[in-house]
Scaffold this motif. Structure first.
Motif, mmCIF file in Angstrom:
data_model
loop_
_atom_site.group_PDB
_atom_site.id
_atom_site.type_symbol
_atom_site.label_atom_id
_atom_site.label_comp_id
_atom_site.label_asym_id
_atom_site.label_seq_id
_atom_site.Cartn_x
_atom_site.Cartn_y
_atom_site.Cartn_z
ATOM 1 N N ASP A 1 46.443 52.459 -10.963
ATOM 2 C CA ASP A 1 46.328 53.750 -11.399
ATOM 3 C C ASP A 1 47.458 54.188 -12.304
ATOM 4 O O ASP A 1 48.519 53.838 -12.309
ATOM 5 N N SER A 2 46.835 54.825 -13.377
ATOM 6 C CA SER A 2 47.759 55.197 -14.239
ATOM 7 C C SER A 2 48.023 56.769 -14.663
ATOM 8 O O SER A 2 49.110 57.390 -14.974
ATOM 9 N N ASN A 3 47.284 57.908 -13.776
ATOM 10 C CA ASN A 3 47.320 59.045 -13.792
ATOM 11 C C ASN A 3 47.763 59.790 -12.312
ATOM 12 O O ASN A 3 47.594 60.946 -12.169
ATOM 13 N N ASP B 1 46.126 60.039 -9.548
ATOM 14 C CA ASP B 1 45.220 60.277 -8.764
ATOM 15 C C ASP B 1 44.766 59.518 -7.656
ATOM 16 O O ASP B 1 43.936 59.457 -6.751
ATOM 17 N N ILE C 1 43.428 56.252 -7.712
ATOM 18 C CA ILE C 1 42.582 55.882 -8.225
ATOM 19 C C ILE C 1 42.740 54.816 -9.335
ATOM 20 O O ILE C 1 43.166 55.355 -10.304
ATOM 21 N N GLY C 2 42.592 53.373 -9.337
ATOM 22 C CA GLY C 2 42.669 52.609 -10.440
ATOM 23 C C GLY C 2 41.948 53.015 -11.568
ATOM 24 O O GLY C 2 40.835 53.660 -11.262
ATOM 25 N N ASP C 3 42.327 52.678 -12.862
ATOM 26 C CA ASP C 3 41.674 53.097 -14.159
ATOM 27 C C ASP C 3 41.566 52.224 -15.066
ATOM 28 O O ASP C 3 42.561 51.311 -14.920
ATOM 29 N N ARG D 1 36.450 59.169 -13.529
ATOM 30 C CA ARG D 1 37.508 58.598 -12.930
ATOM 31 C C ARG D 1 38.269 57.365 -13.391
ATOM 32 O O ARG D 1 39.378 57.216 -13.133
#
Ligand code: ISL
Ligand code: CA
Length: 575
Positions: free
Chosen positions: A26-28, A30, A32-34, A79
């Motif tokens: 996850d980069s942000n 939330d 959830i990986g992205d 997402r």
């Protein structure tokens, strides 16, 4: 290269790595990986020796089945990011000589797809994009088929006043492959991603596309009716058309997830003439200790595993190799020992995967020996299949404790816990609340703890991959089963004609006991001396180089036959 001998396709020398995006990085914050998260980890992936990625779905999806229910084939779910992020990922991967294949889910769409919404309204041309049937006189569904996710494969739709077919969840209506317009739509989707630089596709349940008939099924309550749609002639014709019209012209690689496929079917699916798929994922090597699919445990036998692997190693000239994916339990918990001999058994399984003939596929976290989840109750789960199977077990009267024990060892969530990058809260995966709970063992079982440890599972994988890529025998040689019993598996990889690289014998003990090597067999086929290879032992997950007639618990050894290696040649020791 003469015409007679076509160039060796890139995917025969590839090491694939499957990313399940929502659980990778996850980069942000939330939870959830992205895609930016994936980009931030490309150096770690490259350091493993990976040369190709399989990305599980990134498309717009309402997540009835975690992205395997697609609402828009040609856009990225917000997402995970957007198409610009995707293009950036392709470019950054290419800088590291890593190709990308996408997950292609064309047996069904999401019920939120605009095609389905229009089909429900009876609007052309979408009216027959899906499989609609009237109810029986008494209002019952058109036939008795049962879903992969339990229950009927038919859902009543008030708007259309008819049932529609869904082999999986009711929010995953099956596309109608008797409709040429559907096949044309699929070709457009393929070209959209190939034009963006992807190198091919992992094709989801690709052997189920065409339903030959809708007569009642003959079987029991599990997957009743599958005989009418599993690997049917119509599906072969569709795959030949897609190959002829899109995959061949683009030079796209295809690996077909083929549920329940047997060897003759796989031979037909991968036969280059007329050409359908390049390789397939089969399942029976992972069901040696299972009664039905991934459920119903029974005792493991290395001999049974060897028998099934041999069938496939000899039945296909080339195929995909895997032990884990987003649907399977973690292999160190499944076939290994995730307690006392965690590292050694993880390394034994790595040794088997990376010394077989074919194209290896790793799954995110397998390279650090990630284990099944540590959940203690159903309310920690997410997977629709787990909930539906548990509900069926309850209807059959299984007590809660037994239901949990059966689900716990088979649930697809075992593979979907976030990747454990470091020991901090959030395991380096997220600074927020993860969408699925992180295994508590992340405090010690994580990438950072293993990266610079020469004896870690991660570095064992790194060295094995380097060894494999440097050995023509391991890359292209033959497979010869030598011996197997309940615990032991011994096989040889035979040399490539004309190559200086000799044979390699692989010795595996799938048990927590020290096991004597079968003396009679040793004397008949191998002298003790060759089993005590000394400098020719190129891999040992125990640090031993001479077997001395036994294999230690979970010991894996690769012995290079022929003259000993020059002193100092790199082996791989987990001492
Ligand atoms: O893993 C399985 C067999 O052991 C089944 O749980 C799985 O549903 C089946 O192999 C099909 O899997 C694919 O299609 C499904 C999706 O839920 C899975 O994640 C995907 O891998 C429907 O798209
Ligand atoms: Ca995110």
């Amino acid at each position: 290269m003469t015409d007679a001998c076509p160039p060796r396709p890139w995917w025969k020398d590839a090491i694939f790595y499957q990313i399940y995006p929502r659980s990778f990085q996850d980069s942000n914050g939330d939870g959830i990986g992205d895609i930016p998260g994936i980009i931030s980890r490309l150096d770690e992936i490259a350091a493993l020796g990976v040369t190709a990625l399989w990305l599980s779905p990134l498309y717009c999806s309402p997540d009835a089945d975690n992205g395997y229910d697609i609402a828009d084939y040609c856009d990225i779910d917000p997402r995970y990011g957007n198409l610009a992020d995707f293009d950036h990922l392709v470019a950054e991967a290419a800088k590291r000589e890593i190709k990308i294949i996408m997950d292609l889910i064309i047996n069904h769409t999401s019920s939120e797809h605009r095609w389905f919404q229009a089909s429900r309204r009876g609007e052309e041309p979408y009216r027959d994009y899906y499989i609609w049937r009237e109810a029986k006189e008494n209002g019952d569904p058109p036939n008795n088929w049962t879903s992969f996710f339990m229950g009927s494969t038919w859902e009543w739709d008030d708007q259309r006043q008819a049932y529609y077919l869904h082999l999986f969840d009711a929010q995953q209506p099956d596309l109608n492959y008797d409709n040429p317009a559907v096949i044309e739509e699929v070709k457009q989707v393929l070209r959209f991603w190939l034009d963006r630089g992807v190198a091919g596709f992992r094709c989801d349940v690709i052997n189920l596309l065409h339903k030959t008939s809708f007569d009642d099924g003959r079987g029991g309550p599990i997957l009743r009716g599958i005989e009418h749609y599993q690997t049917q002639l119509g599906t072969h014709r569709i795959l030949q058309e897609l190959r002829r019209e899109v995959w061949e012209p683009y030079g796209a690689f295809t690996v077909g997830e083929s549920f329940g496929v047997n060897l003759p079917e796989a031979q037909a699916l991968t036969n280059p003439d007329p050409g359908e798929l390049d390789v397939v994922f089969y399942f029976d090597h992972l069901e040696v200790d299972r009664i039905i699919n991934r459920y119903g445990p029974k005792p493991f036998s290395a001999a049974k595993l060897m028998e099934r692997l041999t069938t496939w190693q000899h039945g296909l000239d080339w195929n995909a190799l895997y032990l884990e994916n987003h649907d399977q339990p973690r292999i160190v918990s499944h076939y290994g020992d995730d307690k006392k001999y965690w590292a050694r058994s993880a390394n034994l399984l790595a040794t088997m995967l990376l010394t077989l003939r074919g194209t290896p596929f790793l799954y995110q976290g397998q390279e650090i020996g990630m284990t099944n989840f540590d959940y203690t109750s159903f309310d920690q789960l997410d997977d629709v299949e787990s909930f539906n199977v548990a509900a069926l077990m309850k209807r059959f009267g299984l007590p809660r404790g037994l239901r949990w024990r059966l689900i716990r060892q088979a649930s697809r969530d075992n593979a979907r816990t976030p990747v454990q990058w470091d020991s901090w809260p959030g395991a380096g995966f997220t600074t927020g609340k993860p969408w699925l709970a992180i295994n508590a063992n992340a405090t010690w079982l994580n990438y950072a703890a293993q990266d610079s440890d020469p004896h870690s599972v991660l570095n064992f994988y790194r060295r094995l991959i380097r060894l494999r890529r440097s050995c023509p025998t391991l890359l292209e040689g033959g497979f010869e089963p030598l011996y197997a019993d309940r615990a032991l598996m011994i096989y040889r990889r035979t040399p490539v004609d004309g190559s200086a690289d000799p044979a390699y014998t692989i010795w595996l003990n799938f048990s927590g006991r020290t096991v004597k090597l079968p003396k009679a067999w040793l004397e008949a086929s191998l002298t003790d001396a060759r089993a005590d290879a000394g400098p020719s032992c190129v891999v040992s997950n125990s640090g031993r180089h001479s077997l001395k007639g036994v294999l230690l618990p979970w010991e894996a050894v690769i012995i290079r036959e022929g003259p000993p290696l020059a002193e100092g040649t790199e082996g791989t020791d987990e001492s």
